[in-house]
Scaffold this active site. Structure first.
Site, short mmCIF file in Angstrom:
data_model
loop_
_atom_site.label_atom_id
_atom_site.label_comp_id
_atom_site.label_asym_id
_atom_site.label_seq_id
_atom_site.Cartn_x
_atom_site.Cartn_y
_atom_site.Cartn_z
N TYR A 92 1.02 -1.04 0.04
CA TYR A 92 -0.05 -0.04 0.06
C TYR A 92 0.81 1.42 -0.05
O TYR A 92 0.34 2.31 0.47
CB TYR A 92 -0.88 0.05 1.25
CG TYR A 92 -1.96 -1.04 1.20
CD1 TYR A 92 -3.03 -1.04 0.42
CD2 TYR A 92 -1.73 -2.10 2.06
CE1 TYR A 92 -3.89 -2.08 0.21
CE2 TYR A 92 -2.66 -3.20 2.07
CZ TYR A 92 -3.84 -3.18 1.26
OH TYR A 92 -4.79 -3.94 1.44
N HIS A 398 4.33 -6.88 -4.11
CA HIS A 398 2.96 -6.76 -5.02
C HIS A 398 2.06 -5.73 -4.49
O HIS A 398 2.55 -5.02 -3.43
CB HIS A 398 2.16 -8.28 -4.24
CG HIS A 398 1.95 -8.23 -3.01
ND1 HIS A 398 2.54 -9.20 -2.11
CD2 HIS A 398 1.28 -7.85 -2.12
CE1 HIS A 398 2.22 -8.99 -1.03
NE2 HIS A 398 1.28 -8.09 -1.02
#
Length: 541
Positions: A92, A398
């Site tokens: 994030y 990711h």
């Protein structure tokens, strides 16, 4: 020096750094490219591209007074600060800012567990405290409390809750921001504010009644940029006496609809802990014929999926249930769950799992004693922080897209079909296939997940990931599924989808921002909220 702050020349930047050093000590101010390496987003899909957000410097104050001093200095030079707790928000954005040239305000040295009470069941901590730190404090003092922690445990309770992170125990506690109670905040002008009962001098109920009197601004600091949280309280779960698990399977694809309804009742009645849905048919995804069926454009029919399940001798769906409380209560709740579901769904089967007294032993935490294959991550389920989830990270990292959907089987089936088709052009249709189960992390909503990988040495792969993320946000929003948090490079995309009445929510937030922080000192752009000074940067990546 890596980059300069917005609208600031090199000489003024150097003067500002000197003032920072005078306020907190030269060893806690960094501005070289090498020193700023840890403040880059190591999971960024735009690594080394123009869109990557880079800091100009980083500072690590030791206490609240030093935080206030940093804020006031930054205000003088009109330089944006980007506060982080431990900076472990990987997937994030990690520690990277929304605006290139921001100064990262690293709060890792504010690392005190200020209070833990196992009679009134709360903790008060600073932002540099990790879940490991809080757990260790409880263990060292022999307190009968359980924390609710995400994966992995090196994150901060404050940072995770402000991102509206979620965990794995009972519903009230796994909504981390919902379980918070009382905060102290340094405002953009350097003033100190406490919310709720903390605003009443002499109050000793700061961690017990969060609202105080009048409007409650606490929500503005979650995924927001209206201040810097320097203390925060949390409700903690009294350590239960016993833990029990059980598994229920259902034979047909459509049985999932009733299974979800029953599990919603169990969860909303606080009879069970986190619920773990899965499809045993996911084990067939390595078979090319089943893969083609599960990812077929428009989705497979129920009859085709039932035929595949029958041929493989597998149930279509299963649910792991977990129970806390006195031993007799856990057994009664499990017996009730079995009776309720098995009496309503023909062919459903129940399997007793493991049960034991708490706290768990090291062997029990390994989750090797279940009489069936379990999807439960035992450390998280029992509030014991670990790094076991780090093993899921592939390539160089990711990014995460976790759309929120209704708690219904029909909603799950629709998202499987829609998102599978939407991601097909990127080769990512496996993420939302006919066996994909929802996450029951939040207390009252489902989520599903897209987590495409990032490779620093493969720009083509990263470009595909970046494009897939942007399309996923847009397609999901067309069907009423909103992302619940995002990395800085996607926050504008997500905020754009919350567009009711010509983006009235965002306009309201930005009116507040312009009033409270007109120069955009605190994290401009975070949560898609831009002050007027930086509004031209919206949507640039």
């Amino acid at each position: 020096m890596a980059v300069l702050p917005p609208d600031l020349g090199a000489s003024a930047f150097a003067r500002m750094l000197e003032e920072f050093r005078g306020a907190i000590g030269s060893e806690w101010v960094w501005s070289s490219e090498e020193d700023l390496g840890p403040y880059r987003d190591s999971f960024s899909p735009v690594w080394n591209l123009a869109e990557e957000r880079r800091a100009s410097a980083a500072v690590a104050p030791e206490n609240v007074e030093q935080v206030q001093a940093i804020v006031r200095i930054a205000g003088t030079y009109k330089v944006p600060l980007f506060p982080i707790s431990t900076g472990k928000n990987f997937g994030y954005g990690g520690p990277s800012p929304n605006v290139t040239g921001s100064v990262v305000l690293d709060l890792k040295r504010l690392n005190r567990v200020l209070e833990v009470d196992d009679k009134r069941n709360f903790a008060l901590v600073e932002p540099g405290v990790s879940y490991f730190d809080l757990y260790r404090e409880i263990e060292d003092r022999g307190l009968k409390l359980m924390i609710d922690c995400p994966d992995p445990g090196w994150g901060s309770p404050i940072g995770n809750s402000l991102e509206r992170g979620i965990g794995y125990t009972m519903p009230h506690f796994r909504d981390h921001f919902g379980a918070s109670c009382g905060m102290e905040v340094v405002l953009p002008n350097g003033e100190l504010m406490r919310t709720g009962m903390g605003a009443l001098p002499g109050s000793n109920t700061w961690q017990e009644y969060k609202y105080g009197f009048g409007p409650d601004p606490a929500g503005l600091f979650a995924q927001g940029n209206f201040g810097i949280v320097t203390k925060m309280g949390f409700r903690l779960y009294p350590l239960p006496e016993h833990y029990r698990t059980g598994l229920i399977t259902v034979p047909r694809r459509r049985d999932f609809v009733k299974l979800v309804d029953h599990c919603n009742y169990l969860s909303d009645s606080f009879l069970c802990s986190e619920i773990k849905f899965a499809s045993p048919l996911a084990a067939l995804m390595s078979d090319p014929d089943f893969l083609a069926l599960a990812t077929r454009p428009g989705g497979p029919s129920d009859a085709e999926m039932d035929a595949a399940a029958g041929k493989a001798g597998l149930p279509s769906w299963q649910v792991d249930l977990q129970f806390f409380g006195p031993e007799a209560a856990t057994k009664a709740n499990w017996d009730y769950a079995k009776d309720r579901i098995l009496s309503d769904i023909p062919g459903a089967e129940a399997f007793d799992g493991e049960h034991f007294a708490l706290p768990a032993t090291a062997t029990q935490l390994l989750n090797t004693g279940q009489p069936y294959r379990s999807n439960i991550r035992r450390h998280g389920a029992l509030g014991v922080p670990s790094l076991e989830m780090w093993k899921i990270v592939g390539d160089d990292g990711h990014v995460g897209f976790f759309p929120v959907l209704a708690r219904s089987g029909e909603a799950v089936f629709e998202m499987q079909r829609v998102m599978c088709d939407a991601l097909r052009e990127f080769g990512m249709e496996r993420f939302f296939n006919a066996t994909t189960a929802p996450l029951y992390w939040h207390s009252f909503a489902f989520q599903m997940v897209l987590a495409p990988s990032v490779r620093r040495d493969d720009p083509e792969h990263n470009a595909r990931t970046h494009a897939a993320m942007k399309k996923a946000v847009a397609v999901a929003a067309e069907h009423g599924w909103g992302d619940y948090r995002a990395a800085p490079v996607y926050q504008d995309d997500v905020a754009e989808t919350y567009s009711f009445n010509n983006h009235q929510l965002r306009r309201f937030h930005e009116e507040l921002k312009d009033s409270i922080d007109p120069d955009g000192i605190i994290a401009p752009g975070r949560g898609g909220v831009w002050p007027r000074r930086f509004r031209h940067l919206r949507g640039r990546a």
